[in-house]
Design an enzyme around this catalytic site. Structure first.
Site, PDB file in Angstrom:
ATOM      1  N   SER A   1     -36.378  37.424  83.539  1.00 50.64           N
ATOM      2  CA  SER A   1     -35.103  36.916  83.001  1.00 50.64           C
ATOM      3  C   SER A   1     -33.934  37.800  83.421  1.00 50.64           C
ATOM      4  O   SER A   1     -32.868  37.309  83.800  1.00 50.64           O
ATOM      5  CB  SER A   1     -35.150  36.879  81.467  1.00 50.64           C
ATOM      6  OG  SER A   1     -36.096  35.957  81.017  1.00 50.64           O
TER       7      SER A   1
ATOM      8  N   ARG B   1     -30.694  36.973  86.198  1.00 52.51           N
ATOM      9  CA  ARG B   1     -29.296  37.079  85.758  1.00 52.51           C
ATOM     10  C   ARG B   1     -28.541  38.145  86.531  1.00 52.51           C
ATOM     11  O   ARG B   1     -27.346  37.995  86.807  1.00 52.51           O
ATOM     12  CB  ARG B   1     -29.259  37.357  84.251  1.00 52.51           C
ATOM     13  CG  ARG B   1     -29.649  36.119  83.416  1.00 52.51           C
ATOM     14  CD  ARG B   1     -30.010  36.512  82.005  1.00 52.51           C
ATOM     15  NE  ARG B   1     -30.208  35.389  81.102  1.00 52.51           N
ATOM     16  CZ  ARG B   1     -31.340  34.657  81.010  1.00 52.51           C
ATOM     17  NH1 ARG B   1     -32.368  34.921  81.799  1.00 52.51           N
ATOM     18  NH2 ARG B   1     -31.435  33.664  80.137  1.00 52.51           N
TER      19      ARG B   1
ATOM     20  N   ARG C   1     -39.901  18.890  84.924  1.00 53.81           N
ATOM     21  CA  ARG C   1     -39.458  19.508  83.667  1.00 53.81           C
ATOM     22  C   ARG C   1     -38.126  18.922  83.201  1.00 53.81           C
ATOM     23  O   ARG C   1     -37.305  18.490  84.006  1.00 53.81           O
ATOM     24  CB  ARG C   1     -39.390  21.035  83.846  1.00 53.81           C
ATOM     25  CG  ARG C   1     -40.785  21.580  84.136  1.00 53.81           C
ATOM     26  CD  ARG C   1     -40.800  23.062  84.269  1.00 53.81           C
ATOM     27  NE  ARG C   1     -40.448  23.719  83.025  1.00 53.81           N
ATOM     28  CZ  ARG C   1     -40.252  25.021  82.911  1.00 53.81           C
ATOM     29  NH1 ARG C   1     -40.360  25.799  83.971  1.00 53.81           N
ATOM     30  NH2 ARG C   1     -39.941  25.546  81.757  1.00 53.81           N
TER      31      ARG C   1
ATOM     32  N   SER D   1     -33.460  27.516  72.947  1.00 48.89           N
ATOM     33  CA  SER D   1     -33.702  27.742  74.375  1.00 48.89           C
ATOM     34  C   SER D   1     -32.619  28.628  74.960  1.00 48.89           C
ATOM     35  O   SER D   1     -31.441  28.275  74.970  1.00 48.89           O
ATOM     36  CB  SER D   1     -33.736  26.409  75.132  1.00 48.89           C
ATOM     37  OG  SER D   1     -33.505  26.628  76.513  1.00 48.89           O
TER      38      SER D   1
ATOM     39  N   ASP E   1     -43.226  32.765  75.735  1.00 52.21           N
ATOM     40  CA  ASP E   1     -43.973  32.854  77.001  1.00 52.21           C
ATOM     41  C   ASP E   1     -45.361  33.475  76.812  1.00 52.21           C
ATOM     42  O   ASP E   1     -46.123  33.580  77.771  1.00 52.21           O
ATOM     43  CB  ASP E   1     -43.182  33.681  78.019  1.00 52.21           C
ATOM     44  CG  ASP E   1     -41.921  32.947  78.472  1.00 52.21           C
ATOM     45  OD1 ASP E   1     -41.881  31.704  78.380  1.00 52.21           O
ATOM     46  OD2 ASP E   1     -40.969  33.621  78.902  1.00 52.21           O
TER      47      ASP E   1
ATOM     48  N   LYS F   1     -43.351  23.644  79.509  1.00 55.39           N
ATOM     49  CA  LYS F   1     -43.237  24.851  80.342  1.00 55.39           C
ATOM     50  C   LYS F   1     -43.786  24.535  81.741  1.00 55.39           C
ATOM     51  O   LYS F   1     -43.884  23.379  82.109  1.00 55.39           O
ATOM     52  CB  LYS F   1     -43.973  26.017  79.666  1.00 55.39           C
ATOM     53  CG  LYS F   1     -43.320  26.461  78.366  1.00 55.39           C
ATOM     54  CD  LYS F   1     -41.978  27.097  78.621  1.00 55.39           C
ATOM     55  CE  LYS F   1     -41.261  27.474  77.349  1.00 55.39           C
ATOM     56  NZ  LYS F   1     -39.891  27.939  77.598  1.00 55.39           N
TER      57      LYS F   1
ATOM     58  N   ARG G   1     -48.874  31.817  84.117  1.00 60.43           N
ATOM     59  CA  ARG G   1     -49.331  32.496  82.897  1.00 60.43           C
ATOM     60  C   ARG G   1     -50.698  31.981  82.432  1.00 60.43           C
ATOM     61  O   ARG G   1     -51.450  32.701  81.779  1.00 60.43           O
ATOM     62  CB  ARG G   1     -48.288  32.355  81.789  1.00 60.43           C
ATOM     63  CG  ARG G   1     -46.959  33.007  82.157  1.00 60.43           C
ATOM     64  CD  ARG G   1     -46.112  33.331  80.956  1.00 60.43           C
ATOM     65  NE  ARG G   1     -44.708  33.451  81.325  1.00 60.43           N
ATOM     66  CZ  ARG G   1     -44.164  34.511  81.924  1.00 60.43           C
ATOM     67  NH1 ARG G   1     -44.899  35.547  82.226  1.00 60.43           N
ATOM     68  NH2 ARG G   1     -42.870  34.526  82.226  1.00 60.43           N
TER      69      ARG G   1
HETATM   70  C1  S3P Z   1     -36.045  32.129  79.830  1.00 61.06           C
HETATM   71  C2  S3P Z   1     -36.061  31.379  78.676  1.00 61.06           C
HETATM   72  C3  S3P Z   1     -37.271  30.713  78.162  1.00 61.06           C
HETATM   73  C4  S3P Z   1     -38.542  31.273  78.795  1.00 61.06           C
HETATM   74  C5  S3P Z   1     -38.416  31.435  80.283  1.00 61.06           C
HETATM   75  C6  S3P Z   1     -37.258  32.357  80.645  1.00 61.06           C
HETATM   76  C7  S3P Z   1     -34.780  32.741  80.270  1.00 61.06           C
HETATM   77  O1  S3P Z   1     -37.196  29.330  78.450  1.00 61.06           O
HETATM   78  O2  S3P Z   1     -39.648  30.458  78.504  1.00 61.06           O
HETATM   79  O3  S3P Z   1     -39.606  31.968  80.835  1.00 61.06           O
HETATM   80  O4  S3P Z   1     -34.794  33.616  81.168  1.00 61.06           O
HETATM   81  O5  S3P Z   1     -33.724  32.376  79.713  1.00 61.06           O
HETATM   82  P1  S3P Z   1     -36.482  28.270  77.436  1.00 61.06           P
HETATM   83  O6  S3P Z   1     -35.050  28.563  77.400  1.00 61.06           O
HETATM   84  O7  S3P Z   1     -36.786  26.930  78.056  1.00 61.06           O
HETATM   85  O8  S3P Z   1     -37.170  28.466  76.119  1.00 61.06           O
END
Ligand code: S3P
Length: 435
Positions: free
Chosen positions: A26, A30, A126, A170, A318, A345, A390
């Site tokens: 994540s 970013r 998705r 989310s 996750d 997911k 995963r």
């Molecule tokens: C993430 C948010 C989550 C997570 C993903 C990474 C992120 O997803 O499951 O692996 O980096 O913002 P969701 O926002 O769909 O819950």
């Protein structure tokens, strides 16, 4: 498309020694995105060299951003400023990465030019309406294939801020709206039904954006410039999770996981494993790049089934594949509820875990938003990960407790989030080979 790969995994030895798992996915996504639209150059250390995060970097190169990779895990992003991205005639390929696609949809909705976002087979299934809807109410125009990728993000639209209550917890939707909010007139407010990971808010703030945030709420004004800053990426808790569970389950284990990111919106699994009886000690707590980190010492301990508190679900969203394995090896039943998001997911994680665990002899009762996993004896057998990184890693852990060989199908996508997992697993004591 990557070539299909399988693993053969079986009971290995206790997990011992020290491991440093790769950088947080994540945070790595970013850091590239915000570095790209910042003024000045951003150095990223500990960047995750995974397919997902590399896809994000490749996309920004297509959009005219110079990104140097002087060594493994290091990127220098030469930012072009909020309005400096350049159009490309080609599609932008997010691969398997939902985070890339959803956050980029928000970011690209604010550009002067049109863009096309595509993904692999899993990502193309998705749900994207969850970002298209709030962005459209900000004035964006996004065409989709019945709510899924490919996405045509139209540029040159005047966006305006909104006050948006997320229908599901989310971080990806929240982040998409906030990124569009940077390009919008006025203020954008996002309210969450349950707080989710706040890396976008923390990192925008580190890049000099005035953003007010508290658990469950974020608010920013459009038009603010980002100032480049260096980003030091902590080790990914979600990657560490597989080793935390493996060391908890395999008798004789004592493993030290170094410098793991401990953002409270990510560490729900620790609370739940401790409720089940796990012995996990945090040592050397500190800070890295504005994020809490700690070394985690994990010793084997017998686990008991529990009802997973619903309040922890978003903080471990996750980690359910790993938790399902812990539950399969615990005494008694573990009940998971309030986790319907798992069905959208990289695979339907309730169904893929239930099917795989049943193939190894575990009784699992599926419900629409969770499952009851009855702890028992794991046997050898064949399971499918359905291209979900995963799921593949979770079954590699399960195999360490099985009384026979486990063939795990379709594991190539482990490289999306955890390149080198199999090598590290072997170093730690697990038995895992190419099949
Ligand atoms: C993430 C948010 C989550 C997570 C993903 C990474 C992120 O997803 O499951 O692996 O980096 O913002 P969701 O926002 O769909 O819950």
């Amino acid at each position: 498309m990557s070539v299909r790969q399988d693993w053969i995994a079986a009971r290995g030895g206790p997990l011992r020694g020290e491991l440093l798992v790769p950088g947080d996915k994540s945070v790595s996504h970013r850091a590239i995105m915000f570095g790209a639209i910042a003024e000045g150059s951003t150095r990223i250390d500990g960047f995750l060299e995974g397919e997902d995060t590399r896809a994000t970097a490749a996309i920004f190169r297509q959009l005219g951003v110079r990104i140097e990779a002087p060594s493994d895990g290091v990127r220098i992003v030469h930012g072009v400023g909020l309005h400096g991205l350049q159009p490309t005639g080609e599609a932008l390929d997010c691969g398997n990465a939902g985070t890339a696609m959803r956050l980029l949809t928000g970011l690209l909705a604010g550009q002067r030019f049109d863009s096309t976002l595509v993904g692999d087979e899993s990502l193309s299934k998705r749900p994207m309406r969850r970002v298209i809807e709030p962005l459209s109410s900000m004035g964006a125009r996004i065409d989709s294939n019945d709510g899924a990728a490919p996405l045509q993000v139209h540029g040159g639209r005047a966006l305006h801020g909104i006050d948006y209550a997320l229908p599901v917890a989310s971080a990806q939707i929240k982040s998409a709206v906030l990124l569009a909010g940077l390009y919008a007139q006025g203020e954008t407010v996002v309210r969450e039904p349950h707080p989710t990971r706040d890396y976008t808010e923390r990192m925008l703030s580190a890049f000099g954006v005035e953003i007010a945030f508290s658990p469950g709420l974020a608010r920013l004004r459009g038009g603010q410039a980002l100032r480049a800053t260096d980003v030091s990426v902590p080790a990914d808790f979600s990657s560490a999770a597989f080793f935390i569970v493996a060391a908890s389950l395999v008798p004789g284990s004592e493993l030290l996981l170094r410098r793991v990111g401990m953002n409270p919106r990510r560490t729900g699994l620790l609370h739940v494993l401790r409720l089940m009886g796990a012995e996990i000690v945090e040592e050397n707590a500190g800070e890295q790049g504005g994020e809490p980190v700690a070394d985690l010492r994990v010793r084997h301990a017998p686990l008991s089934g529990i009802e997973v508190p619903v309040a922890h679900v978003p903080d471990m969203i996750d980690e359910f594949p790993a938790l399902f394995v812990a539950a399969a090896c615990a005494s008694g039943a573990t009940v998971v509820r309030g986790a319907a998001e798992l069905r959208v997911k990289e695979s339907d994680r309730i169904a893929t875990m239930a099917t795989g665990l049943r193939a190894l002899g575990i009784v699992v009762d599926e419900t629409p938003d969770g499952a009851t996993i009855h702890g028992g004896a794991l046997h050898g057998g064949a399971v499918e990960s359905h291209g979900d990184h995963r799921i593949a890693m979770a079954f590699a852990v399960a195999a360490q407790l099985a009384d026979g060989e486990v063939r795990i199908g379709d594991v190539a996508n482990v490289a999306t989030s955890f390149p080198g997992f199999d090598g590290l697993a072997r170093v730690a004591g697990m038995q895992l080979d190419a099949g």
